[in-house]
Design a protein around this motif. Sequence first.
Motif, PDB file in Angstrom:
ATOM      1  N   THR A   1       0.852  -1.179   0.000  1.00 62.06           N
ATOM      2  CA  THR A   1       0.000   0.000   0.000  1.00 62.06           C
ATOM      3  C   THR A   1       0.891   1.234   0.000  1.00 62.06           C
ATOM      4  O   THR A   1       1.663   1.426   0.954  1.00 62.06           O
ATOM      5  CB  THR A   1      -0.905   0.043   1.251  1.00 62.06           C
ATOM      6  N   PRO A   2       0.851   2.064  -1.052  1.00 66.37           N
ATOM      7  CA  PRO A   2       1.672   3.281  -1.055  1.00 66.37           C
ATOM      8  C   PRO A   2       1.313   4.181   0.125  1.00 66.37           C
ATOM      9  O   PRO A   2       0.146   4.308   0.511  1.00 66.37           O
ATOM     10  CB  PRO A   2       1.318   3.945  -2.385  1.00 66.37           C
ATOM     11  N   VAL A   3       2.324   4.801   0.720  1.00 65.29           N
ATOM     12  CA  VAL A   3       2.120   5.718   1.836  1.00 65.29           C
ATOM     13  C   VAL A   3       2.045   7.136   1.284  1.00 65.29           C
ATOM     14  O   VAL A   3       2.955   7.593   0.584  1.00 65.29           O
ATOM     15  CB  VAL A   3       3.269   5.604   2.857  1.00 65.29           C
ATOM     16  N   LEU A   4       0.979   7.820   1.622  1.00 65.86           N
ATOM     17  CA  LEU A   4       0.804   9.204   1.211  1.00 65.86           C
ATOM     18  C   LEU A   4       1.089  10.113   2.405  1.00 65.86           C
ATOM     19  O   LEU A   4       0.619   9.859   3.509  1.00 65.86           O
ATOM     20  CB  LEU A   4      -0.619   9.439   0.709  1.00 65.86           C
ATOM     21  N   GLY A   5       1.854  11.162   2.188  1.00 65.35           N
ATOM     22  CA  GLY A   5       2.173  12.071   3.277  1.00 65.35           C
ATOM     23  C   GLY A   5       3.146  11.456   4.263  1.00 65.35           C
ATOM     24  O   GLY A   5       3.883  10.526   3.956  1.00 65.35           O
ATOM     25  N   ASP A   6       3.129  11.984   5.477  1.00 63.16           N
ATOM     26  CA  ASP A   6       4.046  11.540   6.521  1.00 63.16           C
ATOM     27  C   ASP A   6       3.357  10.549   7.450  1.00 63.16           C
ATOM     28  O   ASP A   6       2.372  10.906   8.110  1.00 63.16           O
ATOM     29  CB  ASP A   6       4.541  12.732   7.341  1.00 63.16           C
ATOM     30  N   PRO A   7       3.849   9.320   7.530  1.00 63.71           N
ATOM     31  CA  PRO A   7       3.250   8.367   8.477  1.00 63.71           C
ATOM     32  C   PRO A   7       3.553   8.774   9.911  1.00 63.71           C
ATOM     33  O   PRO A   7       4.488   9.534  10.185  1.00 63.71           O
ATOM     34  CB  PRO A   7       3.930   7.042   8.112  1.00 63.71           C
ATOM     35  N   SER A   8       2.760   8.256  10.837  1.00 64.83           N
ATOM     36  CA  SER A   8       2.922   8.551  12.252  1.00 64.83           C
ATOM     37  C   SER A   8       3.286   7.278  13.010  1.00 64.83           C
ATOM     38  O   SER A   8       2.834   6.183  12.638  1.00 64.83           O
ATOM     39  CB  SER A   8       1.607   9.121  12.810  1.00 64.83           C
ATOM     40  N   PRO A   9       4.080   7.380  14.079  1.00 66.75           N
ATOM     41  CA  PRO A   9       4.348   6.192  14.905  1.00 66.75           C
ATOM     42  C   PRO A   9       3.074   5.547  15.440  1.00 66.75           C
ATOM     43  O   PRO A   9       3.043   4.342  15.689  1.00 66.75           O
ATOM     44  CB  PRO A   9       5.211   6.747  16.048  1.00 66.75           C
ATOM     45  N   ASP A  10       2.005   6.344  15.622  1.00 67.74           N
ATOM     46  CA  ASP A  10       0.749   5.786  16.122  1.00 67.74           C
ATOM     47  C   ASP A  10       0.083   4.853  15.120  1.00 67.74           C
ATOM     48  O   ASP A  10      -0.806   4.076  15.495  1.00 67.74           O
ATOM     49  CB  ASP A  10      -0.237   6.912  16.463  1.00 67.74           C
ATOM     50  N   ASP A  11       0.493   4.917  13.844  1.00 69.50           N
ATOM     51  CA  ASP A  11      -0.158   4.114  12.811  1.00 69.50           C
ATOM     52  C   ASP A  11       0.124   2.621  12.944  1.00 69.50           C
ATOM     53  O   ASP A  11      -0.622   1.804  12.399  1.00 69.50           O
ATOM     54  CB  ASP A  11       0.308   4.568  11.410  1.00 69.50           C
TER      55      ASP A  11
END
Length: 350
Positions: free
Chosen positions: A225-235
């Motif tokens: 799944t492509p990541v859009l934007g900035d991922p978060s550690p909470d994800d």
Amino acid sequence: MTQPFTDDLHPALPYPGTRPDACFVHLDGEGWPVTPDPSTDSGWRVAPDGQDLDDWLADQGEPPLAARMPVLAYGSNANPAKVTWLREEMGLTGPAVVLRARCEGIAAVWAAGLRARDGERPATLAAAPGVVEEHAVWMATADQLRVLDRCEGRGLRYRLVRLHTGRITLFDGAEVDSVLAYTGAGMRRMPLLVHGVRVRCSEVDQRRARGLNGWAADTDGLDLTPVLGDPSPDDWPDRLFVYGTLQPGGSHWSLLEEHVEGRPVAVTLPGTLHDTGRGYPALRPGDGPGVPGHLVRLVAPEAAFPVLDKYEGDEYRRGRVVLPDGTVSWTYLWGESVEGLPVLPGGWAV
């Protein structure tokens, strides 16, 4: 290995360089081995003194593991000298936390194009059913991930994705599902096909790889799944282990229920539950009689955690724990000493 190592023991060239034979933290050209210990807050200890990794990071003024994201390192990013290069050339700050991982069903293979700056052939990632390789997982802060984005040419040479192919297991038994990874974004970073076959980096060294002739594959075969934007550690992860009033049927289940998808599953976490005498329990992971509770899957962790963090308050901190089957889950850990607190062998009445 309990002594520090320096970059000269693991040169970056020829690409992808060499890797230590242990999990490690790296700072200012020096690395220290890291070993699993589920009784610590972080689940890991740093040699030589056996300090909890979270405490060691705090001594450096840096975020704990719970504030870091797992990023698969299958090329040069697991090389200590490359980490120093990232500091000097790309502005990387803070310790690098690099954990060894057993990777099943995926492989580092040679890419179709050569690197512009030195003519070496870089690695890329591809599906590889039945293949087992050892690589590493960076536990990266948000700032470190932005440095990796620039280094990997996110969106141009490589794309940042959540990987669903294969099985990635850390040395503490944790299964890192949906790990972040950089995979080929353009034809020059797609797998090289030689006589129609991908070439694994573990089977052909850089000198021979530079001379390979072939063509770029149409696909890397990965489910992602492509990541859009900035991922978060909470994800990551999207699971939460609850053992007190947030359990189904508990007095505050309603706070959590709207954020849960699927049915809660009864599980037992290795560790000990203590009676704080304040009307709520204290969980310490590791050895002990085991803590019964429930595992829930969150629809959107970033929406659930502000509510739950506020409810749990300053006496608890949210951390990641590993269940007996390798599932990684968030839970709320007691932040104070449990010395002198009675043990609750049967769990907590909710």
